[in-house]
Design an enzyme around this catalytic site. Sequence first.
Site, mmCIF file in Angstrom:
data_model
loop_
_atom_site.group_PDB
_atom_site.id
_atom_site.type_symbol
_atom_site.label_atom_id
_atom_site.label_comp_id
_atom_site.label_asym_id
_atom_site.label_seq_id
_atom_site.Cartn_x
_atom_site.Cartn_y
_atom_site.Cartn_z
ATOM 1 N N ASP B 86 35.679 64.957 17.238
ATOM 2 C CA ASP B 86 36.117 63.861 16.795
ATOM 3 C C ASP B 86 34.797 62.594 17.433
ATOM 4 O OD1 ASP B 86 35.152 63.087 20.430
ATOM 5 O OD2 ASP B 86 37.046 64.119 20.706
ATOM 6 N N ASP B 155 31.583 69.929 24.906
ATOM 7 C CA ASP B 155 32.748 69.451 24.802
ATOM 8 C C ASP B 155 33.729 70.228 24.105
ATOM 9 O OD1 ASP B 155 34.369 66.967 24.141
ATOM 10 O OD2 ASP B 155 33.716 66.697 23.023
ATOM 11 N N SER B 156 34.077 70.838 25.392
ATOM 12 C CA SER B 156 35.178 72.090 24.230
ATOM 13 C C SER B 156 36.297 71.609 24.897
ATOM 14 C CB SER B 156 34.645 73.306 24.962
ATOM 15 O OG SER B 156 34.973 73.150 26.763
#
Lengths: 275, 275
Positions: B86, B155-156
């Site tokens: 994102d 950032d999983s």
Amino acid sequence: MDLWYTEKQTDSFGITAKVKETYVREQTDFQDLSMIETEEWGTMLTLDGMVMTTVRDEFVYHEMVAHPALVTHPNPEFVLVVGGGDGGVIREIMKHPKVKKAVLVDIDGKVIEYSKKYLPTIAGELDNPRVEVIVNDGYMHIHDHKNTYDVIMVDSTEPVGPAVELFSKGFYQGIHEALKEDGIFVAQTDNPWFKADLIQTVNRDVKEIFPIVRVYSANIPTYPSGLWTFTMGSKKYDPLQVEESAIPEFPTKYYTPRLHKAAFVLPKFVEDLIK
Amino acid sequence: MDLWYTEKQTDSFGITAKVKETYVREQTDFQDLSMIETEEWGTMLTLDGMVMTTVRDEFVYHEMVAHPALVTHPNPEFVLVVGGGDGGVIREIMKHPKVKKAVLVDIDGKVIEYSKKYLPTIAGELDNPRVEVIVNDGYMHIHDHKNTYDVIMVDSTEPVGPAVELFSKGFYQGIHEALKEDGIFVAQTDNPWFKADLIQTVNRDVKEIFPIVRVYSANIPTYPSGLWTFTMGSKKYDPLQVEESAIPEFPTKYYTPRLHKAAFVLPKFVEDLIK
């Protein structure tokens, strides 16, 4: 059939919890009271459709109402709790041997009655001989007891229904007068995601009455947004001046001496609300 | 007709948010992706039925992934983000002028594509010339880049679907090797109310690989329990040794220099998990 308790925390957002059993659903003289057994949180007390406390996460709120103020005041002998009929704040106060007497004033005797029956791990200390339980309007009690308390804790519902007056400037003025000359008060002041205006208004009002005003926060998963604030007004003692090493030992699950000052460090958007 | 997005965060607890419009609902090669417009949180990205980010509260997560590590490392020139398609973490990294290059490796190009289209305030910096975007398996990228990065951020999604391997000890070992000799990594490590075991396991694994391991938390209202943890592993620099006065100025809505150390002070029940 699956039953779920769903609470609209705003018009367009809420939480939902699976219900095993409903123990009580009753319109008291003051509010709509439910006591339900949930899968995730254990027994849950709701008032007017809002979670007040659950067996699983209650320790956060109750510890964080009680300990920061009691640790800040050097000699908190006489303590008043306004609201808090479930007894959780009283249980935490009883961990402080300096407290000679804690008075609980809740307007709704049904909250006390059903908490004793269904929430014994929370309400158990209401029968402690150092505790006096009074069913009365907290606003009236405050105004009838000038210069009486070392610490006053406002454990109210949201500012709807019977708790509206507990967020008024007149109430904070009354608290100031009910406190001794070095007294401290603390109130739960809702969350900054959905109730930013409330936090700002309370902060402004309390700053006009108390020389030292501090806001701290804690994570309460069953309360709206999970980020809860508490506003402390103090006549003399500053919670930020408390030495970590001077904080006595008592058993907790959330509060620690290390957390005492850290809890007052707020996210930027919350800091900005109370500048 | 009212449409509500309901997410079961556990088998018996969840959140629900009113939906204005559904922009995307698609099974990508890796996961079930939705982009919906909610009343309370603005545009919301979900993967496999879990909120990844919302326009209203995204700043908390993205700031708190990026800034603590970048402020701890004295010279973070080369930064890797694993996941994070994102672009929110990249946006925060770009606030640090010391960063010469940030590489984003997300396995799912659709997350990047739809974020650029529907989340422009989050994804806007993905086109920054200091950023390289790679669609690939982060696990593979890590193992192909030894001794390369100053800071690695994971950032999983939750450890289901494509992210399972991103919570394995082998992955942390790979990260250790992909970092330079004074490198730092940080990973989101879920919440202590519903995923205590995960936090414990990750903490134990990372401690076997990195000499300095620290856990911090932040309030994210749309994530389960609202209390999110992040685990940092560092070869040399300790985030608790950072001087507040040495932290540079950059615009934020959650992180502040004052919050830097306070975020590492955990509630007692979380402290106890990682003893």
